[in-house]
Design a protein around this motif. Structure first.
Motif, PDB file in Angstrom:
ATOM      1  N   LEU A  78       0.839  -1.196   0.000  1.00  8.98           N
ATOM      2  CA  LEU A  78       0.000   0.000   0.000  1.00  8.98           C
ATOM      3  C   LEU A  78       0.872   1.243   0.000  1.00  8.98           C
ATOM      4  O   LEU A  78       1.580   1.529   0.965  1.00  8.98           O
ATOM      5  N   LEU A  79       0.822   1.966  -1.111  1.00 10.03           N
ATOM      6  CA  LEU A  79       1.582   3.201  -1.249  1.00 10.03           C
ATOM      7  C   LEU A  79       0.853   4.355  -0.587  1.00 10.03           C
ATOM      8  O   LEU A  79       1.473   5.303  -0.115  1.00 10.03           O
ATOM      9  N   SER A  80      -0.500   4.284  -0.580  1.00  8.44           N
ATOM     10  CA  SER A  80      -1.322   5.272   0.126  1.00  8.44           C
ATOM     11  C   SER A  80      -2.680   4.651   0.386  1.00  8.44           C
ATOM     12  O   SER A  80      -3.080   3.697  -0.275  1.00  8.44           O
ATOM     13  N   GLY A  81      -3.381   5.196   1.373  1.00 13.50           N
ATOM     14  CA  GLY A  81      -4.738   4.747   1.652  1.00 13.50           C
ATOM     15  C   GLY A  81      -4.820   3.600   2.640  1.00 13.50           C
ATOM     16  O   GLY A  81      -3.904   3.359   3.438  1.00 13.50           O
ATOM     17  N   HIS A  82      -5.934   2.884   2.552  1.00 16.43           N
ATOM     18  CA  HIS A  82      -6.254   1.809   3.497  1.00 16.43           C
ATOM     19  C   HIS A  82      -7.187   0.833   2.799  1.00 16.43           C
ATOM     20  O   HIS A  82      -8.050   1.244   2.016  1.00 16.43           O
ATOM     21  N   MET A  83      -7.030  -0.455   3.085  1.00 14.47           N
ATOM     22  CA  MET A  83      -7.953  -1.436   2.528  1.00 14.47           C
ATOM     23  C   MET A  83      -8.234  -2.522   3.555  1.00 14.47           C
ATOM     24  O   MET A  83      -7.444  -2.768   4.462  1.00 14.47           O
ATOM     25  N   GLN A  84      -9.384  -3.141   3.373  1.00 14.24           N
ATOM     26  CA  GLN A  84      -9.745  -4.326   4.139  1.00 14.24           C
ATOM     27  C   GLN A  84      -9.845  -5.456   3.126  1.00 14.24           C
ATOM     28  O   GLN A  84     -10.520  -5.323   2.100  1.00 14.24           O
ATOM     29  N   ILE A  85      -9.166  -6.579   3.407  1.00 18.21           N
ATOM     30  CA  ILE A  85      -9.132  -7.686   2.475  1.00 18.21           C
ATOM     31  C   ILE A  85      -9.448  -8.988   3.200  1.00 18.21           C
ATOM     32  O   ILE A  85      -8.965  -9.210   4.314  1.00 18.21           O
ATOM     33  N   ASP A  96      -8.791   6.697  -3.170  1.00 14.81           N
ATOM     34  CA  ASP A  96      -7.420   7.036  -3.536  1.00 14.81           C
ATOM     35  C   ASP A  96      -6.395   6.118  -2.871  1.00 14.81           C
ATOM     36  O   ASP A  96      -5.313   6.544  -2.494  1.00 14.81           O
ATOM     37  N   THR A  97      -6.754   4.839  -2.750  1.00 16.50           N
ATOM     38  CA  THR A  97      -5.819   3.845  -2.240  1.00 16.50           C
ATOM     39  C   THR A  97      -4.967   3.353  -3.406  1.00 16.50           C
ATOM     40  O   THR A  97      -5.483   2.819  -4.381  1.00 16.50           O
ATOM     41  N   ARG A  98      -3.664   3.575  -3.300  1.00 17.73           N
ATOM     42  CA  ARG A  98      -2.729   3.174  -4.352  1.00 17.73           C
ATOM     43  C   ARG A  98      -1.980   1.923  -3.903  1.00 17.73           C
ATOM     44  O   ARG A  98      -1.411   1.903  -2.810  1.00 17.73           O
ATOM     45  N   ILE A  99      -2.021   0.890  -4.761  1.00 19.50           N
ATOM     46  CA  ILE A  99      -1.441  -0.407  -4.412  1.00 19.50           C
ATOM     47  C   ILE A  99      -0.493  -0.873  -5.515  1.00 19.50           C
ATOM     48  O   ILE A  99      -0.857  -0.862  -6.687  1.00 19.50           O
ATOM     49  N   LEU A 100       0.693  -1.280  -5.107  1.00 19.83           N
ATOM     50  CA  LEU A 100       1.609  -1.958  -6.008  1.00 19.83           C
ATOM     51  C   LEU A 100       1.371  -3.452  -5.801  1.00 19.83           C
ATOM     52  O   LEU A 100       1.443  -3.948  -4.677  1.00 19.83           O
ATOM     53  N   LEU A 101       1.026  -4.167  -6.881  1.00 19.90           N
ATOM     54  CA  LEU A 101       0.715  -5.592  -6.838  1.00 19.90           C
ATOM     55  C   LEU A 101       1.893  -6.378  -7.412  1.00 19.90           C
ATOM     56  O   LEU A 101       2.406  -6.019  -8.476  1.00 19.90           O
ATOM     57  N   ILE A 102       2.282  -7.435  -6.725  1.00 19.60           N
ATOM     58  CA  ILE A 102       3.395  -8.249  -7.182  1.00 19.60           C
ATOM     59  C   ILE A 102       2.989  -9.716  -7.084  1.00 19.60           C
ATOM     60  O   ILE A 102       2.501 -10.150  -6.035  1.00 19.60           O
ATOM     61  N   LYS A 103       3.168 -10.464  -8.174  1.00 12.10           N
ATOM     62  CA  LYS A 103       2.906 -11.906  -8.170  1.00 12.10           C
ATOM     63  C   LYS A 103       4.156 -12.637  -8.644  1.00 12.10           C
ATOM     64  O   LYS A 103       4.725 -12.300  -9.670  1.00 12.10           O
ATOM     65  N   ALA A 104       4.531 -13.644  -7.860  1.00  9.12           N
ATOM     66  CA  ALA A 104       5.693 -14.450  -8.239  1.00  9.12           C
ATOM     67  C   ALA A 104       5.512 -15.870  -7.713  1.00  9.12           C
ATOM     68  O   ALA A 104       5.054 -16.038  -6.587  1.00  9.12           O
ATOM     69  N   PRO A 105       5.862 -16.872  -8.475  1.00  9.88           N
ATOM     70  CA  PRO A 105       6.175 -16.751  -9.895  1.00  9.88           C
ATOM     71  C   PRO A 105       4.926 -16.375 -10.677  1.00  9.88           C
ATOM     72  O   PRO A 105       3.803 -16.590 -10.203  1.00  9.88           O
ATOM     73  N   PRO A 106       5.093 -15.815 -11.860  1.00  6.51           N
ATOM     74  CA  PRO A 106       3.919 -15.422 -12.638  1.00  6.51           C
ATOM     75  C   PRO A 106       3.159 -16.654 -13.123  1.00  6.51           C
ATOM     76  O   PRO A 106       3.741 -17.722 -13.279  1.00  6.51           O
ATOM     77  N   GLY A 107       1.891 -16.464 -13.336  1.00  8.33           N
ATOM     78  CA  GLY A 107       1.083 -17.577 -13.845  1.00  8.33           C
ATOM     79  C   GLY A 107      -0.225 -17.069 -14.392  1.00  8.33           C
ATOM     80  O   GLY A 107      -1.201 -16.967 -13.662  1.00  8.33           O
ATOM     81  N   PRO A 108      -0.250 -16.724 -15.656  1.00 16.67           N
ATOM     82  CA  PRO A 108      -1.477 -16.190 -16.250  1.00 16.67           C
ATOM     83  C   PRO A 108      -2.699 -17.098 -16.081  1.00 16.67           C
ATOM     84  O   PRO A 108      -3.806 -16.630 -15.999  1.00 16.67           O
ATOM     85  N   LYS A 109      -2.473 -18.412 -15.951  1.00 14.50           N
ATOM     86  CA  LYS A 109      -3.602 -19.350 -15.788  1.00 14.50           C
ATOM     87  C   LYS A 109      -3.643 -19.871 -14.356  1.00 14.50           C
ATOM     88  O   LYS A 109      -4.231 -20.916 -14.085  1.00 14.50           O
ATOM     89  N   ASP A 110      -3.047 -19.156 -13.431  1.00 13.91           N
ATOM     90  CA  ASP A 110      -2.888 -19.581 -12.051  1.00 13.91           C
ATOM     91  C   ASP A 110      -4.077 -19.206 -11.157  1.00 13.91           C
ATOM     92  O   ASP A 110      -4.179 -19.660 -10.036  1.00 13.91           O
ATOM     93  N   LYS A 111      -4.975 -18.375 -11.639  1.00 16.56           N
ATOM     94  CA  LYS A 111      -6.073 -17.839 -10.837  1.00 16.56           C
ATOM     95  C   LYS A 111      -7.290 -18.755 -10.896  1.00 16.56           C
ATOM     96  O   LYS A 111      -7.744 -19.107 -11.994  1.00 16.56           O
ATOM     97  N   THR A 112      -7.829 -19.111  -9.727  1.00  9.70           N
ATOM     98  CA  THR A 112      -9.053 -19.904  -9.637  1.00  9.70           C
ATOM     99  C   THR A 112     -10.103 -19.092  -8.908  1.00  9.70           C
ATOM    100  O   THR A 112      -9.869 -18.661  -7.764  1.00  9.70           O
ATOM    101  N   ILE A 113     -11.248 -18.860  -9.550  1.00  6.33           N
ATOM    102  CA  ILE A 113     -12.348 -18.111  -8.925  1.00  6.33           C
ATOM    103  C   ILE A 113     -13.089 -19.041  -7.982  1.00  6.33           C
ATOM    104  O   ILE A 113     -13.466 -20.155  -8.351  1.00  6.33           O
ATOM    105  N   ILE A 114     -13.319 -18.564  -6.757  1.00  5.94           N
ATOM    106  CA  ILE A 114     -14.034 -19.341  -5.742  1.00  5.94           C
ATOM    107  C   ILE A 114     -15.518 -18.992  -5.787  1.00  5.94           C
ATOM    108  O   ILE A 114     -16.372 -19.866  -5.733  1.00  5.94           O
TER     109      ILE A 114
END
Length: 122
Positions: A65-72, A103-121
């Motif tokens: 989080l570069l700025s702001g606040h979030m609940q996840i 105005d919550t600014r977030i830098l997102l990082i995924k490693a290792p990358p995986g374009p087909k790695d996401k599963t919707i619940i």
């Protein structure tokens, strides 16, 4: 020859509609191609309506989080994340941003990358 470095303006990329800036989904000749990591940037005014509870089977996902606040929602609980904090969501753990301060600014990082790695619940 590959450039020795790449400098990008995150806000400019966002304004051009690019959420994910570096990663394997870019063409191999691109200065933002990477086969080892995905990096994205968002400036949220509200929770993205298209996002769903999901997990990544192989990737770790980091939220800086570069700025702001979030609940996840992470797994069975919820986490409050504030400016300057870094949250790591491990592989196979469901997660979904529930609320953000405008105005919550977030830098997102995924490693290792995986374009087909996401599963919707849900």
């Amino acid at each position: 020859m590959t450039a020795q470095y790449t400098l990008v303006d995150l806000e400019e990329e966002r304004l051009e509609g690019h959420k994910w800036i570096f990663g394997p989904f870019k063409s191999e000749g691109s200065s933002t191609f990477s086969k080892s990591i995905e990096i994205g940037y968002v400036n949220l005014q509200e929770v993205e309506k298209t996002d769903r509870l999901h997990l990544h089977s192989n990737s770790e996902e980091y939220y800086l989080l570069l700025s702001g606040h979030m609940q996840i929602k992470v797994g069975e609980g919820t986490v409050e994340v504030s400016e300057g904090q870094l949250l790591l969501v491990r592989p196979n753990v469901s997660h979904l941003i529930l609320r953000v301060q405008p105005d919550t600014r977030i830098l997102l990082i995924k490693a290792p990358p995986g374009p087909k790695d996401k599963t919707i619940i849900s």
